[in-house]
Structures are given as structure tokens and as C-alpha cells.
Write a protein that holds these residues in place. Structure first.
Motif, PDB file in Angstrom:
ATOM      1  N   ASN A 131       0.865  -1.173   0.000  1.00 52.44           N
ATOM      2  CA  ASN A 131       0.000   0.000   0.000  1.00 52.44           C
ATOM      3  C   ASN A 131       0.903   1.226   0.000  1.00 52.44           C
ATOM      4  N   CYS A 190      -2.028  -4.870   8.536  1.00 53.63           N
ATOM      5  CA  CYS A 190      -2.762  -3.782   7.880  1.00 53.63           C
ATOM      6  C   CYS A 190      -4.184  -3.747   8.416  1.00 53.63           C
ATOM      7  N   GLY A 250      -1.010  -0.824   9.913  1.00 58.00           N
ATOM      8  CA  GLY A 250       0.056  -0.465   8.976  1.00 58.00           C
ATOM      9  C   GLY A 250       0.046   0.976   8.488  1.00 58.00           C
ATOM     10  N   PHE A 251      -1.137   1.592   8.414  1.00 59.59           N
ATOM     11  CA  PHE A 251      -1.158   2.953   7.846  1.00 59.59           C
ATOM     12  C   PHE A 251      -0.448   3.979   8.725  1.00 59.59           C
TER      13      PHE A 251
END
Ligand SMILES: Nc1nc2c(c(=O)[nH]1)N[C@H]1C(S)=C(S)[C@@H](COP(=O)(O)O)O[C@H]1N2
Ligand SMILES: [Mo]
Length: 301
Positions: free
Chosen positions: A62, A119, A215-216
């Protein structure tokens, strides 16, 4: 099984042991005649982590600045110029300025950290990062007394990032941590994977890794780090505050409004692989739960 973390004794061996059980608890446990099964259990859990393949880690990404498809970053991020690179460190620090990435690399000691990565979309990997503790970088700039948060910003280069033509997010990508989260020994800036320089699609030349958060939070290709006294805005929270909070700690008991977070799909596990249960704080509960003592984790998601 062989110890996969490092070949030589580094600070990491010390921090990993210290974080499995803090020294005071350890001493108290010894004094009370309590066995060390808990410590051994944690150590074994860490050692048992089997990293995903280099291919999984670098082809399934991503990085929306290069497109929203999982293969887009690998296909498009080659255009990002990562050398030379400078990182502005400013705000409540003694030595604000533009730090050359080359000078940062000279000053920091690289170590390997094999971490779970989860994530918010409910897939996961195990990644052997190379990098250094964010605390060491912040010490270089000198954190001032009034600092309570750390804000991060990704490069914004329309010429090199085909994805930023689309208003998927309010560019540049920004993230933030509370200062104690940023100073935690598990929080690193990664500059490599599998002993090689970190590929562009994974956030070259330097990206944040906070293994107990979705994860972001682990923002890529960082160009600015700002020490502040108030909670900084974060990209996914700005985009949808109902779905993405500032904390975003991995928590199997707090569902995303549109899906459960109780389990996850291990990338590379094959089409018929069973989902695995998601662990509280992504398996780092012993190390980080104390940061959130007394906090309502449902309200502060
Ligand atoms: N600048 C930037 N950082 C980012 C993202 C992004 O789109 N842009 N995606 C985030 C998300 S949602 C995840 S899951 C991880 C993915 O990291 P990986 O591709 O190295 O697995 O990066 C995070 N950092
Ligand atoms: Mo993510």
C-alpha cells in the motif's frame, strides 16, 4: 531454532529482553520466586516468527502516491528519486534543520528487527526490517521539554508520484505518534529489508515502523519530522474519522465499522490458508500495554 534477530550482540538484544519484561518486574518476579516461563514464552514467540518472502514484501504494497492497487507501488515507485534526500526535523527540538539522509545513516547503528505487520484491511506479514530506533534519531535533534507528539510527512512529488493526481487522500500523507509511543524501543525508522536497502515501494529511503499499530501509521518516505505540543492531523483520520482513529492500535476486540478485526489473512499463505487470530497490540502487548494504562481502547481507537 536458530536465533534469527542478529549475529552479534547489539543494543537490540538488550532492548528486546528489557521489553519482554521490564527490569523492575523481573527483579520482583525473581524476589518472589516466580519462574521465568513468561519471559521464555515471549522470547520463543519472537523467535518463531518466520518472515514472508522478499517477493511478498515488495510486490504486495500500500503506497497510494503510486496507485491504489497492491501491485501499483512495485510497478510505479521506481520513478521516486531517493538520493540525495533530506529530512527536515523541526518544531520543539534543540537542533532544528535539514538533515541529509547520508549523515543520518552515518550517525545511526543499523540492526535487524523481525516484526509482525498488520494492515487495517486485515492482511498481515512478517517483515525482517533493517533500521534504527526513532528515539536515537530524535535524540540527535534534541527533544525539548514541551514536546508531546511527533508529526511525520511523506514526500509530495507530483512529477514522480502518479497517484497524487487523484484526490484519494489529502496529500501529502501525514501521520503522528504520541511522544512516548515515538520513544518506545520497538518504534523504528526502517531503511532496509532482508539486509538490502529498502525498495521504493516499501518507503525508501526511510519509513516509520510501529509494529503494534495498523500499517497505515507506518508512514513511508519521510521528509519531515516535527515535534509538537498538540495531537497532529493524520491522513486516514482526516479522510474518515469514524473509521480511522489517531491511535489505531491493533485490537482484535474493536471492529472496524465495516469488518471484524478479530482475524487476519497472512499474505503468501496460499489460497486455502486458514485465517489466523489477530493478537492484542499485534502480539506486542507485554511491551506496549503500559503506554495505554487506564485508557478506554474502544473510545480511543
Ligand atoms: N506515504 C504513505 N505511507 C504509507 C501508505 C501510503 O499510502 N502512503 N500506506 C500505509 C499502509 S495502509 C500500509 S498497510 C503500509 C504498507 O507498507 P508496505 O507496503 O511496506 O507493506 O504503509 C503505510 N504507509
Ligand atoms: Mo494498511
Amino acid at each position: 531454532m536458530a536465533h534469527r534477530w542478529t549475529n552479534t550482540l547489539t543494543r537490540q538484544d538488550i532492548t528486546s529482553e528489557a521489553s519482554f519484561l521490564n527490569r523492575r518486574q523481573l527483579m520482583a518476579g525473581l524476589a518472589a520466586g516466580v519462574g521465568l516461563a513468561g519471559v521464555g514464552g515471549m522470547a520463543r514467540a519472537q523467535e518463531a516468527l518466520e518472515p514472508n518472502s522478499y517477493e511478498d514484501i515488495t510486490q504486495y504494497n500500500n503506497y497510494y502516491e503510486f496507485g491504489t492497487g497492491k501491485g501499483d507501488p512495485a510497478a510505479n515507485a521506481g520513478s521516486l528519486t531517493t538520493s540525495p534526500w533530506t529530512v527536515k526535523i523541526d518544531g520543539l527540538v534543540d537542533k532544528p534543520g535539514d538533515y541529509a539522509m547520508a549523515d543520518i545513516m552515518d550517525a545511526m547503528t543499523l540492526e535487524e528487527r523481525i516484526y509482525r505487520f498488520r494492515c487495517v484491511e486485515a492482511w498481515s506479514m512478517v517483515i525482517p526490517w533493517n533500521g534504527f530506533e526513532l528515539a536515537d534519531l530524535l535524540a540527535m535533534a534534541g527533544v525539548q521539554d514541551g514536546a508531546k507528539y511527533v508529526a511525520f510527512e511523506t514526500a509530495l512529488r507530483p512529477d514522480e508520484m502518479p497517484g497524487v493526481r487523484f484526490p484519494v487522500l489529502d496529500w501529502p500523507y501525514v501521520e503522528g505518534l504520541r511522544l512516548d509511543e515515538a520513544m518506545h524501543p520497538l518504534t523504528i525508522m526502517a531503511t532496509g529489508i532482508y539486509g538490502k536497502p529498502i525498495p521504493n515501494q516499501n518507503g525508501a529511503p526511510m519509513r516509520l515502523v510501529v509494529p503494534w499499530k495498523y500499517g497505515f501509521k507506518s508512514i513511508k518516505s519521510v521528509v519531515r519530522i516535527t515535534l509538537t505540543d498538540s495531537e497532529p492531523p493524520t491522513s486516514w483520520n482526516k479522510s474518515n474519522a469514524r473509521e480511522y482513529g489517531f491511535y489505531s492500535n491493533v485490537n482484535p476486540e474493536v471492529s472496524h465499522p465495516r469488518w471484524s478485526q478479530a482475524s487476519e489473512r497472512m499474505v503468501g499463505g496460499g489460497l486455502f490458508a486458514k485465517r489466523q487470530p489477530t493478537l492484542m497490540f499485534n502480539g506486542y502487548e507485554e511491551e506496549v500495554a503500559s503506554l495505554y494504562k487506564g485508557m478506554d481502547l474502544k473510545a480511543n481507537f
